[in-house]
Enzyme design. Structure first.
Site, PDB file in Angstrom:
ATOM      1  CE  LYS A 179      -2.625  -3.462   1.650  1.00 33.05           C
ATOM      2  NZ  LYS A 179      -2.272  -4.835   1.879  1.00 33.05           N
TER       3      LYS A 179
ATOM      4  CG  HIS B  20     -14.030 -12.555   1.523  1.00 31.01           C
ATOM      5  ND1 HIS B  20     -13.731 -12.958   2.764  1.00 31.01           N
ATOM      6  CD2 HIS B  20     -12.990 -11.761   1.051  1.00 31.01           C
ATOM      7  CE1 HIS B  20     -12.815 -12.487   3.041  1.00 31.01           C
ATOM      8  NE2 HIS B  20     -12.292 -11.836   2.413  1.00 31.01           N
TER       9      HIS B  20
HETATM   10  C1  LIG Z   1      -4.832  -3.043   7.099  1.00 34.36           C
HETATM   11  C2  LIG Z   1      -4.319  -4.382   6.516  1.00 34.36           C
HETATM   12  N1  LIG Z   1      -3.268  -4.767   7.279  1.00 34.36           N
HETATM   13  C3  LIG Z   1      -2.672  -5.943   6.632  1.00 34.36           C
HETATM   14  C4  LIG Z   1      -2.731  -6.273   5.340  1.00 34.36           C
HETATM   15  C5  LIG Z   1      -2.294  -7.620   4.701  1.00 34.36           C
HETATM   16  O1  LIG Z   1      -1.164  -7.269   3.805  1.00 34.36           O
HETATM   17  P1  LIG Z   1      -0.652  -8.195   2.519  1.00 34.36           P
HETATM   18  O2  LIG Z   1      -1.923  -8.128   1.634  1.00 34.36           O
HETATM   19  O3  LIG Z   1       0.418  -7.402   2.228  1.00 34.36           O
HETATM   20  O4  LIG Z   1      -0.508  -9.483   3.301  1.00 34.36           O
HETATM   21  C6  LIG Z   1      -3.728  -5.641   4.611  1.00 34.36           C
HETATM   22  C7  LIG Z   1      -3.853  -5.987   3.090  1.00 34.36           C
HETATM   23  O5  LIG Z   1      -4.939  -5.448   2.440  1.00 34.36           O
HETATM   24  C8  LIG Z   1      -4.514  -4.507   5.128  1.00 34.36           C
HETATM   25  O6  LIG Z   1      -5.201  -3.632   4.624  1.00 34.36           O
END
Ligand SMILES: Cc1ncc(COP(=O)(O)O)c(C=O)c1O
Length: 466
Positions: A253, A445
């Site tokens: 992100k 989902h």
């Molecule tokens: C707030 C949050 N924490 C953790 C994750 C998990 O990260 P990753 O998809 O890189 O494993 C996400 C993924 O969308 C997230 O939005």
């Protein structure tokens, strides 16, 4: 305006409505199962879908791919330490690997983790380690229409009550998710974070940040929290990391990379234990499941994500899409944040009950009408039914998330989304509900199979049945 010009372009996939109808039938109305080339505007997630900068690509070309002690690792480590102040930085291939490593080390049967809201993989990793993940969102989070500036906050009173109550000895950590993805992408204030840190310190419980969108949270703090006006997003982010004992980071992100993440820790003994798991399951601590080029691109992405021009442009893009949704009469979770807007499908489609999944119905309709992929966050994601399909648990709200990948789509693309939403909102009664025909026991989902609920389905979706 967007703070960049475009050097490389990729044609948008175009499909016809009959092609989209056939695709939906083929994937059993589960948008995760579509091929990306069947999607025109992909707002499924902002994770790993951002556009790299010319600087990141240049850094990738001059990266060091040594197995151990690469120059890329040291550049990455220095950049992350300067931002977070944590002495131990363990690179991992993505956020959930950091979750698995930390929770396998700290959480066990009977243990409890507390959060403003656990993200779904975070909850799954706590539960896989035998623990219980409990959400304590602030009361304002329940009011979707309220314009509160920090609806992502944790409920401090509820946190105190657990830490001073009979369950206190079960609590192994508190996790603050910034921004709060599970609660409409709402930000957490620095006041709330500082108070949480003080409560945690008083009770000897470590505080971690789930920092996936740390830069966007910092930006919203500079915009909405009076004491931080005039500070840079970097200054706010540095202060936030300093308030915590460590962080879990999905750099897909606000690291603006396609893959990557890290675990940041202050505690040397804990870091040593985590490092053993890192070596066994991700890789040697100077690469952690990543290539040198990934580490270099992450170091740069973390800096680019904090650029005020980038953050202002994301805020304006989300506000623009939010304005188009409101103008079409489609309610959203207010106020819009940066990484996504969340449509109130339950309100738009009142004829569809929770166990016929209004969020999924709107998501399928966005695809059918305009080739737009989005994500349901309602009773398909959070609910449960009995063996006859009757509801046992329904989600409190039926939402659809339109996530905005970083540096990918322009105003023109967002206007297409606004036009499609307006067309759907013109005749919401024509949108059918869905029933489940197959599902997995956890995180259903992702692989669920559905079919239109025939009593509610327009003819075009009924396939050969009519
Ligand atoms: C707030 C949050 N924490 C953790 C994750 C998990 O990260 P990753 O998809 O890189 O494993 C996400 C993924 O969308 C997230 O939005």
């Amino acid at each position: 305006m967007e703070p960049y010009r475009i050097k490389a372009v990729e044609p948008l996939p175009r499909t016809t409505r009959p092609q989209r109808e056939a695709a939906l039938r083929r994937v059993h109305y589960n948008l995760f199962e579509l091929r990306a080339e069947e999607v025109t505007i992909d707002l499924l997630t902002d994770s790993g879908t951002g556009a790299l900068s010319s600087g990141q690509l240049a850094a990738a070309m001059s990266s060091d791919e040594s197995y151990a002690g690469s120059a890329s690792f040291h550049r990455f480590r220095d950049a992350v330490e300067e931002l977070t102040s944590y002495p131990h930085i363990l690179p991992v291939h993505q956020g959930r690997a950091a979750e698995r490593i930390l929770f396998s080390t700290l959480v066990g049967p009977g243990k409890l983790t507390l959060s403003n809201t656990h993200f779904d993989t975070t909850r799954a990793n706590v539960e896989l380690a035998g623990g219980e993940a409990r959400d304590l969102p602030c009361p304002q989070a329940r009011d979707l229409d309220g314009a509160g500036p920090f609806k992502g906050n944790i409920d401090i009173e509820a946190l105190r009550a657990v830490l001073e109550g009979p369950e206190a000895s079960r609590v192994v950590l508190v996790l603050m998710t910034v921004t709060n993805n599970g609660c409409g992408g709402q930000p957490v204030s620095m006041a709330n974070l500082a108070e949480t840190a003080a409560v945690c310190r008083r009770h000897g419980v470590p505080l971690f940040l789930d920092a996936a969108r740390f830069a966007e949270n910092a930006w919203l703090v500079t915009r909405r929290e009076a004491a931080y006006r005039g500070r840079t997003p970097r200054q706010v982010a540095q202060e936030a990391f300093r308030l915590a004992d460590g962080c879990l980071m999905s750099a897909k992100k606000d690291g603006i990379v396609h893959i990557g993440g890290f675990l940041g820790l202050r505690d040397s003994a804990l870091a040593q234990r985590c490092e053993l798991l890192l070596i066994a399951t991700e890789g040697f601590p100077t690469y952690g499941g990543l290539a040198g080029r990934d580490l270099d691109m992450m170091a740069l992405g973390l800096a680019e994500a904090l650029d005020p021009g980038h953050l202002a442009s994301r805020e304006q893009a989300a506000a623009h899409l939010a304005g188009r949704a409101r103008a079409a009469g489609v309610g959203i979770v207010e106020p819009p944040g940066l990484h996504a807007i969340y449509l109130n499908a339950g309100r738009l489609l009142p004829h569809i009950p929770a166990h016929r999944f209004p969020g999924q119905a709107l998501a399928c309709q966005l695809y059918l009408e305009g080739g737009i992929r989005s994500a349901e966050l309602g009773s398909l994601y959070l609910g449960r039914e009995d063996e006859h399909g009757e509801p046992v648990i329904s989600a409190p709200y039926e939402l659809v998330r339109l996530a905005l990948p970083r540096r990918v789509y322009t105003r023109g693309h967002l206007d297409h989304v606004g036009d499609v939403l307006a067309r759907i909102a013109d005749d919401p009664g024509g949108v059918p509900g869905y029933r489940i025909t197959g599902q997995a026991p956890i995180l259903r989902h992702f692989r669920v199979r559905l079919e239109p609920a025939h009593d509610m389905a327009p003819a075009s979706l009924r396939g050969g049945r009519v």
